[in-house]
Design an enzyme around this catalytic site. Sequence first.
Site, PDB file in Angstrom:
ATOM      1  N   GLU A 115      -5.213   5.098 -13.766  1.00  0.00           N
ATOM      2  CA  GLU A 115      -6.673   5.224 -13.681  1.00  0.00           C
ATOM      3  C   GLU A 115      -7.071   5.481 -12.237  1.00  0.00           C
ATOM      4  OE1 GLU A 115      -8.188   1.630 -15.480  1.00  0.00           O
ATOM      5  OE2 GLU A 115      -8.227   2.541 -17.468  1.00  0.00           O
ATOM      6  N   HIS A 231     -20.986   2.296 -14.222  1.00  0.00           N
ATOM      7  CA  HIS A 231     -20.026   3.224 -14.832  1.00  0.00           C
ATOM      8  C   HIS A 231     -20.755   4.537 -15.102  1.00  0.00           C
ATOM      9  CE1 HIS A 231     -16.830   4.834 -17.238  1.00  0.00           C
ATOM     10  NE2 HIS A 231     -16.085   3.776 -16.964  1.00  0.00           N
ATOM     11  N   ARG A 271     -16.092   5.713  -9.194  1.00  0.00           N
ATOM     12  CA  ARG A 271     -17.175   5.457 -10.141  1.00  0.00           C
ATOM     13  C   ARG A 271     -18.543   5.500  -9.479  1.00  0.00           C
ATOM     14  NH1 ARG A 271     -14.780   0.501 -13.883  1.00  0.00           N
ATOM     15  NH2 ARG A 271     -13.237   1.822 -14.879  1.00  0.00           N
ATOM     16  N   HIS A 332     -22.147  -2.110 -15.180  1.00  0.00           N
ATOM     17  CA  HIS A 332     -20.894  -2.356 -15.895  1.00  0.00           C
ATOM     18  C   HIS A 332     -20.230  -3.665 -15.501  1.00  0.00           C
ATOM     19  CE1 HIS A 332     -17.333  -1.365 -18.066  1.00  0.00           C
ATOM     20  NE2 HIS A 332     -16.567  -1.230 -16.999  1.00  0.00           N
ATOM     21  N   ARG A 367     -14.714  -2.783  -7.460  1.00  0.00           N
ATOM     22  CA  ARG A 367     -13.546  -3.215  -8.232  1.00  0.00           C
ATOM     23  C   ARG A 367     -12.659  -2.028  -8.578  1.00  0.00           C
ATOM     24  NH1 ARG A 367     -12.807  -3.871 -14.341  1.00  0.00           N
ATOM     25  NH2 ARG A 367     -14.534  -2.414 -14.392  1.00  0.00           N
TER      26      ARG A 367
HETATM   27  C1  FAD Z   1     -17.301  -1.845 -22.330  1.00  0.00           C
HETATM   28  C2  FAD Z   1     -16.450  -2.544 -21.322  1.00  0.00           C
HETATM   29  C3  FAD Z   1     -15.181  -2.079 -21.044  1.00  0.00           C
HETATM   30  C4  FAD Z   1     -14.383  -2.735 -20.098  1.00  0.00           C
HETATM   31  N1  FAD Z   1     -13.109  -2.293 -19.886  1.00  0.00           N
HETATM   32  C5  FAD Z   1     -12.306  -2.984 -19.021  1.00  0.00           C
HETATM   33  C6  FAD Z   1     -10.939  -2.619 -18.860  1.00  0.00           C
HETATM   34  O1  FAD Z   1     -10.443  -1.714 -19.500  1.00  0.00           O
HETATM   35  N2  FAD Z   1     -10.191  -3.335 -17.971  1.00  0.00           N
HETATM   36  C7  FAD Z   1     -10.701  -4.368 -17.244  1.00  0.00           C
HETATM   37  O2  FAD Z   1      -9.965  -4.976 -16.440  1.00  0.00           O
HETATM   38  N3  FAD Z   1     -11.988  -4.742 -17.401  1.00  0.00           N
HETATM   39  C8  FAD Z   1     -12.797  -4.094 -18.284  1.00  0.00           C
HETATM   40  N4  FAD Z   1     -14.089  -4.486 -18.451  1.00  0.00           N
HETATM   41  C9  FAD Z   1     -14.554  -5.701 -17.752  1.00  0.00           C
HETATM   42  C10 FAD Z   1     -13.969  -6.930 -18.451  1.00  0.00           C
HETATM   43  O3  FAD Z   1     -14.051  -6.770 -19.838  1.00  0.00           O
HETATM   44  C11 FAD Z   1     -14.677  -8.207 -18.063  1.00  0.00           C
HETATM   45  O4  FAD Z   1     -14.880  -8.276 -16.691  1.00  0.00           O
HETATM   46  C12 FAD Z   1     -13.859  -9.419 -18.487  1.00  0.00           C
HETATM   47  O5  FAD Z   1     -13.540  -9.315 -19.853  1.00  0.00           O
HETATM   48  C13 FAD Z   1     -14.600 -10.698 -18.214  1.00  0.00           C
HETATM   49  O6  FAD Z   1     -13.933 -11.754 -18.841  1.00  0.00           O
HETATM   50  P1  FAD Z   1     -14.531 -13.201 -18.751  1.00  0.00           P
HETATM   51  O7  FAD Z   1     -13.626 -14.080 -19.520  1.00  0.00           O
HETATM   52  O8  FAD Z   1     -14.810 -13.534 -17.348  1.00  0.00           O
HETATM   53  O9  FAD Z   1     -15.970 -13.105 -19.452  1.00  0.00           O
HETATM   54  P2  FAD Z   1     -16.400 -12.575 -20.883  1.00  0.00           P
HETATM   55  O10 FAD Z   1     -15.315 -11.892 -21.581  1.00  0.00           O
HETATM   56  O11 FAD Z   1     -17.668 -11.819 -20.696  1.00  0.00           O
HETATM   57  O12 FAD Z   1     -16.718 -13.910 -21.660  1.00  0.00           O
HETATM   58  C14 FAD Z   1     -17.838 -14.695 -21.370  1.00  0.00           C
HETATM   59  C15 FAD Z   1     -17.989 -15.740 -22.448  1.00  0.00           C
HETATM   60  O13 FAD Z   1     -18.974 -16.681 -22.069  1.00  0.00           O
HETATM   61  C16 FAD Z   1     -19.862 -16.898 -23.149  1.00  0.00           C
HETATM   62  N5  FAD Z   1     -21.128 -17.357 -22.579  1.00  0.00           N
HETATM   63  C17 FAD Z   1     -21.914 -16.729 -21.677  1.00  0.00           C
HETATM   64  N6  FAD Z   1     -22.984 -17.485 -21.392  1.00  0.00           N
HETATM   65  C18 FAD Z   1     -22.875 -18.620 -22.110  1.00  0.00           C
HETATM   66  C19 FAD Z   1     -23.681 -19.792 -22.265  1.00  0.00           C
HETATM   67  N7  FAD Z   1     -24.843 -19.950 -21.604  1.00  0.00           N
HETATM   68  N8  FAD Z   1     -23.260 -20.777 -23.102  1.00  0.00           N
HETATM   69  C20 FAD Z   1     -22.098 -20.627 -23.800  1.00  0.00           C
HETATM   70  N9  FAD Z   1     -21.310 -19.540 -23.710  1.00  0.00           N
HETATM   71  C21 FAD Z   1     -21.693 -18.558 -22.875  1.00  0.00           C
HETATM   72  C22 FAD Z   1     -19.923 -15.563 -23.843  1.00  0.00           C
HETATM   73  O14 FAD Z   1     -20.427 -15.685 -25.138  1.00  0.00           O
HETATM   74  C23 FAD Z   1     -18.444 -15.177 -23.781  1.00  0.00           C
HETATM   75  O15 FAD Z   1     -17.718 -15.843 -24.785  1.00  0.00           O
HETATM   76  C24 FAD Z   1     -14.898  -3.855 -19.399  1.00  0.00           C
HETATM   77  C25 FAD Z   1     -16.180  -4.318 -19.686  1.00  0.00           C
HETATM   78  C26 FAD Z   1     -16.955  -3.674 -20.642  1.00  0.00           C
HETATM   79  C27 FAD Z   1     -18.322  -4.211 -20.938  1.00  0.00           C
END
Ligand code: FAD
Length: 502
Positions: A115, A231, A271, A332, A367
């Site tokens: 990428e 993005h 990006r 994003h 990032r």
């Molecule tokens: C469309 C898309 C494509 C992406 N593609 C990539 C990729 O290919 N590679 C990559 O490295 N990154 C990618 N990213 C970024 C990546 O997905 C995220 O940065 C990463 O998944 C974040 O993980 P996390 O566990 O920190 O949070 P999240 O996966 O966002 O999880 C957060 C959790 O907290 C919960 N939550 C939030 N607020 C509260 C609250 N007040 N009370 C209770 N629960 C709550 C939510 O419901 C969720 O379960 C992408 C993002 C998107 C949107």
Amino acid sequence: MDTSRLKSDFIVVGSGIAGLRAAIDLAEAGTVTMFTKGQITESNSMYAQGGIAAAVGQNDDVDQHYADTMAAGAGLCDPGAVRVLVHEGPAEIQRLLQWGADFAKEGQSLSLSREGGHSQPRILHGNGGRTGTVVVDALLARALASTNVTIIPFTFCRDLIVEGDRVAGIQFEESGNRLGRCDAKATLIATGGGSQVYRESTNPETATGDGLAAAYRAGAELRDMEFVQFHPTVLNLHGASRFLLTEALRGEGAHIVNELGERFINELLTRDEVSRAVFRQMTDRPNAKVFLDVAHIRPEIIRRKFRHVYTTCLQYGLDITRDRIPITPAAHYFMGGVRTDLYGRTSLRGLYAAGEVASTGVHGANRLASNSLLEAVVFGGRAAHAMREDDWSPVSAQAKNQSLPLDRRPDAASLEQIREITWRCAGITRSGDGLKQGLQRLNAIPQNPVSGNLLTVARMIHECALARTESRGAHYREDYPTPAAARLHSYVRKDDPVRLSL
Ligand SMILES: Cc1cc2nc3c(=O)[nH]c(=O)nc-3n(C[C@H](O)[C@H](O)[C@H](O)COP(=O)(O)OP(=O)(O)OC[C@H]3O[C@@H](n4cnc5c(N)ncnc54)[C@H](O)[C@@H]3O)c2cc1C
């Protein structure tokens, strides 16, 4: 079950990759209660497409991954954090494989794609471009195999409970508006980012920055909130969700064109550069449109390699092997967040952060693609380690219980307003005047009960962007279009002005 008063050794808020990864290790040391505001599987993590980066290829090594990450971060990465990320990444991948992550293979070897910004093919992927599901499925199965892990879905964490000098747990709200509290010796926020603060966003509705706002209210320090990655290629069809059109399409040769079919930008630039060019085209003339065009690429390649994109667009009546895809840039990813050390410790005792909500220092001002899933597993595991090991003294006698917060959810009209203001005033291109106007308009939105976490996050972005009088990484100011000589971070904390410092 009466959930109004709970006690657990550890609390994890959020069931994305960071929260799940931490819960697995925490469960070896005690009871873990995970709160998540929607279904267990609703998170940004589930939407991740392209993959997870790690130096596991034959011609790759951690030094190259380190150099690429540092270059993307435009001078603001923390070298120590990046070293941890790239060195511990391959072992985390091995662990995911052992736990059943079904990454795509070519023959016996892992299939690695490349990428933008990566000097080597190092992106593990799977499930036809829905890599997040591969990682979440493996982690969830592992977490649920432990009797020590309880996941409570549809439960909203409203605030952190601060007692004395430490965070003692959370206040939550179950469906039906019933309030409760949970006490724990250590609390992890793994609530993801807040890109829903923008009118145009690739993120699901859950990404409202709740953890960022709750940590701010509790007095934690946040860092680099102005750095939001946009993005450039997101589906822009009336009535369709803002579906991400993976960067790999541009890697495969996709063109970005205006209505006349003219290309106006090198699609392989970063990006932020591509986002700015697309945004300029769209705003220079009324009703201007921009498209991603893959019709010149062999249809079988599109259908095979980009099955998820192909079938999703087909649902909206677009056959991308023939039709141009209307696009917009969209918010994003949050590079900044709650400042942590290399083990997820925040500036508040008893409070830890991991994943997109955290500012570990690995992303700097921008990032590198596919590093965020890696950060979530590496630092989710590290936060768990510290939560197990740290020994917080009991709450002091002068402990002051925080009162129950007022309803912090904004009404629909305020939400629209906040998103519009942030998109226009603190979006892809910014200026001092625009940011000041944005802040003024945000300040006019009533604080309670119609204000909310998004409002707090929007204000932080505006204030930090205003303080940063330069352009760097994803932060672009028309009035200060070049980077300053000093490489400073922005720090924000409740009741203090934004501070720029090393
Ligand atoms: C469309 C898309 C494509 C992406 N593609 C990539 C990729 O290919 N590679 C990559 O490295 N990154 C990618 N990213 C970024 C990546 O997905 C995220 O940065 C990463 O998944 C974040 O993980 P996390 O566990 O920190 O949070 P999240 O996966 O966002 O999880 C957060 C959790 O907290 C919960 N939550 C939030 N607020 C509260 C609250 N007040 N009370 C209770 N629960 C709550 C939510 O419901 C969720 O379960 C992408 C993002 C998107 C949107």
